[in-house]
Structure formats: C-alpha cells, structure tokens
Design an enzyme around this catalytic site. Structure first.
Site, PDB file in Angstrom:
ATOM      1  N   ASP A 179      -9.264   6.737  -0.704  1.00 50.48           N
ATOM      2  CA  ASP A 179      -8.353   5.666  -0.289  1.00 50.48           C
ATOM      3  C   ASP A 179      -7.554   6.130   0.926  1.00 50.48           C
ATOM      4  OD1 ASP A 179      -6.655   3.505  -0.115  1.00 50.48           O
ATOM      5  OD2 ASP A 179      -6.188   3.467  -2.258  1.00 50.48           O
TER       6      ASP A 179
ATOM      7  N   CYS B 155      -6.441  -3.215  -7.943  1.00 51.99           N
ATOM      8  CA  CYS B 155      -6.372  -2.660  -6.606  1.00 51.99           C
ATOM      9  C   CYS B 155      -5.127  -3.171  -5.901  1.00 51.99           C
ATOM     10  CB  CYS B 155      -7.611  -3.026  -5.808  1.00 51.99           C
ATOM     11  SG  CYS B 155      -7.461  -2.355  -4.168  1.00 51.99           S
ATOM     12  N   GLY B 156      -4.163  -2.291  -5.726  1.00 51.14           N
ATOM     13  CA  GLY B 156      -2.895  -2.682  -5.118  1.00 51.14           C
ATOM     14  C   GLY B 156      -3.012  -3.010  -3.638  1.00 51.14           C
ATOM     15  N   HIS B 157      -3.791  -2.213  -2.896  1.00 46.93           N
ATOM     16  CA  HIS B 157      -3.868  -2.512  -1.460  1.00 46.93           C
ATOM     17  C   HIS B 157      -4.520  -3.870  -1.257  1.00 46.93           C
ATOM     18  CE1 HIS B 157      -8.239  -1.505  -0.980  1.00 46.93           C
ATOM     19  NE2 HIS B 157      -8.111  -2.112   0.185  1.00 46.93           N
TER      20      HIS B 157
ATOM     21  N   SER C   9      -2.324   0.870  -7.087  1.00 46.41           N
ATOM     22  CA  SER C   9      -2.431   1.092  -8.542  1.00 46.41           C
ATOM     23  C   SER C   9      -2.112   2.548  -8.882  1.00 46.41           C
ATOM     24  CB  SER C   9      -3.831   0.714  -9.038  1.00 46.41           C
ATOM     25  OG  SER C   9      -4.828   1.385  -8.282  1.00 46.41           O
TER      26      SER C   9
HETATM   27  O1  LIG Z   1      -4.453   0.366  -3.708  1.00 48.44           O
HETATM   28  C1  LIG Z   1      -5.206   0.472  -4.688  1.00 48.44           C
HETATM   29  O2  LIG Z   1      -4.789   0.338  -5.835  1.00 48.44           O
HETATM   30  C2  LIG Z   1      -6.671   0.694  -4.466  1.00 48.44           C
HETATM   31  N1  LIG Z   1      -7.078   1.132  -3.146  1.00 48.44           N
HETATM   32  C3  LIG Z   1      -8.439   1.653  -3.279  1.00 48.44           C
HETATM   33  C4  LIG Z   1      -8.446   2.245  -4.672  1.00 48.44           C
HETATM   34  C5  LIG Z   1      -7.486   1.398  -5.485  1.00 48.44           C
HETATM   35  O3  LIG Z   1      -8.213   0.424  -6.178  1.00 48.44           O
END
Ligand SMILES: O=C(O)[C@H]1NCC[C@@H]1O
Length: 334
Positions: A249, A91-93, A255
């Site tokens: 999201d 999970c990038g965020h 990601s």
């Molecule tokens: O930024 C992300 O990678 C995530 N945000 C919610 C779904 C992903 O895991």
C-alpha cells in the site's frame, strides 16, 4: 479485429495508492448480499478482476473497486474491493476516494450545509464517509478491535517474534520494524515487504482467526510494519502495509490505521478523540485517525475509528481485449 470486452473506469488515488473504479462493462455479480457477491465474483467472474488488476492493463500493486447493489437498508451503494490476489473486505483509501466520487457523480446528493454523508456497504459492513466541501473525506468504519496482543509466532529467519493482531474491517498482524531488524526510515521497501510477507505466512500457519459476524471475514489480509511509536503523540507514526500477494500500500492504509488504533486503545496508549497522524512509510502521505466511541463487535469490546484523508482524480480509462490476445486475463510480475 474483434474486441469482445470493454471495461471503462475512473482512476483516482488516495495518498498515492491507486483506485480504479469500474464504470461499465463488468460482469453482473450475483448474490443476495455484498458478501455473497464477493464470493460469486471470486468463483465465477474472476477473469474481469485479473483483466483490470494485472499486467498489461494493471500492475502488481493495482487496486480497484466495483460498485454493487447493497442489501443494507441504510446504504447508498455496495462495493467490492479488488487487488492482485482477490477481494478484500475493507479498504479505507478506497472509501475516501469513493466518498468524493459519489458526491461528484451525483450518486449521493450533496448536502446543502456541512459534510455530505455517503453510506457505503463494504463486505465487512456499513461504512459511513463524510465528504467535506473541500473534497476531504473522513469515514467511520465498522467496529474495530484488538484480536490478540503479544502473540508468539515463529517466523523463519527471524525466530520467535511477538505480533499484535488487530481488526479494522480486515485482520492485520502488526509488528515494529525493529523486531525484524529493520528501520522504517532507512530500510528499503523491498526488505520491509519480504519481512512482512514472512510474518503474514507465519501468522496464517499458526493463528486461527475468528470474526463474530461471518467466517468469510476471518482471514489475515496482511502485515503492517510500524515504527513502533504506538503511544499517543503529536508526532506522526509511520507504517507500511503489505497485503494480499505481497502488494504494498502506498497510502497509510485506512483499514490498517483503524486496526492500529483499536490495538493502541486496548493497550491504553490512546484515548477517545485523540487525533493522531499516520504516515505512509512508502511516500510519507498522511491520514489522521482517532477512536470516536466505544462499541462492541459481537461480545468483543471494540471502538469506532474515524480516518481522514483526501483522494484525487488521475484520469479515465477504457480497456479492450482482442479475441486472440494471449494476455486476456493478465499476468503478475513481482
Ligand atoms: O486503505 C486501505 O484500507 C487499503 N489500501 C490498500 C490495502 C487496504 O485495503
């Protein structure tokens, strides 16, 4: 009145996407590796996830993180990611928020000069976050690659469509909104979500995924509907990521940006160190992303992608549960 559970959290968001970071009160998660802890959590401690992700304490689109002991020697800490259906692998965020959080909390000592490096062991592997003095964070994810390009998939109501499948710590199907009869700027999020969900279900039925590191990584996390602007440009490209159980999201998806760049790189649409802006089709929040070097994932040619964004604190929370509460483990309303 007995309160037998109490979980405390720090609340943040990255690009509008929430991150509920557990501080205390979560059950101990057993297992020798972060991946083992992930399956233990799903098997034996799932009530705690549902308690803080689902209503009435969370909501359908809530997201969370629990720090766990890492087994990678270079990691500062490990993490499990929580969402409405279970546990993601990347999970990038969350990494952007956790990087800032780790420095602010003194979990990782702030560098005297330059960015502070925070090594986070995610279920997909080691991810390095670099925290600037301003609080902005960029991270280098695990090797990312195009799993398959132009895969034909029968999507009910839409016929035979072509999708790309990219890996950015999690697998995503990528498809332009236009192919679904939709428009990234004009269509309602609900319509993008419905269409993305049909694509996810179809790909799950029709495509077998594989990851060189572990069979536990080989599942489709969601579908990213894009504006189709994949060739490098100084203009932003927007997308909406629908993952887990129709979860949307709010951010551009760290990601997902990683997976999109891996696919764009494979197609020759973007080069190394070409920084591109990725916008959320939900709220226009922005991440930047670029491929910074070639690498491999097992035998598969891959790239290391750098994604950058900024997270903010929104509060703290303390959740309690009374013994007689019928919604101890929550419910989902979609
Ligand atoms: O930024 C992300 O990678 C995530 N945000 C919610 C779904 C992903 O895991």
């Amino acid at each position: 009145m007995q309160r037998d559970v109490m979980i405390t959290c720090t609340e943040m968001h990255t690009g509008g996407e929430p991150l509920r970071i557990v501080e205390s009160g979560y059950p101990t998660l057993l297992g020798d590796s972060v991946l083992e802890k992930r399956s233990y959590a799903a098997r034996s401690a799932d009530g705690a996830r549902r308690l803080i992700m689902h209503e009435p304490r969370g909501h359908h689109d809530m997201y969370g993180a629990v720090r766990v002991t890492a087994d990678h020697t270079e990691a500062d800490f490990g993490v499990l990611f929580l969402h409405n259906e279970g546990y993601s692998t990347m999970c990038g965020h969350a990494v952007i928020a956790l990087g800032r959080y780790a420095v602010d909390k003194g979990i990782v000592k702030k560098a005297l000069d330059g960015d502070t490096r925070v090594n986070i062991q995610c279920p997909c592997g080691l991810v390095s976050a670099y925290v600037a003095k301003s609080g902005s964070v960029r991270f280098h994810s695990v090797p990312a690659y195009a799993f398959a390009l132009d895969v034909d998939v029968d999507v009910p109501g839409h016929g035979r469509l072509k999708v790309d499948i990219g890996y950015g710590g999690a697998f995503y199907a990528l498809i332009p909104a236009q192919a679904l009869g939709l428009d990234m700027r004009k269509s309602r999020t609900r319509d993008l979500t419905d269409a993305a969900t049909l694509v996810t279900e179809a790909v799950k039925r029709q495509v077998t995924l594989h990851h060189p590191d572990s069979p536990e990584l080989a599942f489709l996390y969601g579908t990213i509907v894009t504006d189709g602007n994949d060739a490098f440009s100084d203009q932003p490209t927007s997308n909406v990521c629908v993952f887990a159980d129709r979860e949307v999201d709010r951010s551009p998806t760290g990601s997902g940006v990683t997976a999109r760049i891996a696919v764009q790189y494979k197609r020759g649409l973007i080069g190394l160190n070409q920084s591109r802006v990725f916008a959320s089709g939900v709220n226009d929040s922005r991440f930047t992303g670029m491929a910074v070097k070639e690498t491999t994932c097992g035998q598969i040619p891959a790239v290391v992608v750098e994604v950058a964004g900024k997270a903010f604190y929104t509060g703290t929370s303390t959740f309690t549960v009374e013994d007689e509460d019928e919604f101890k483990t929550g419910f989902l309303c979609n």
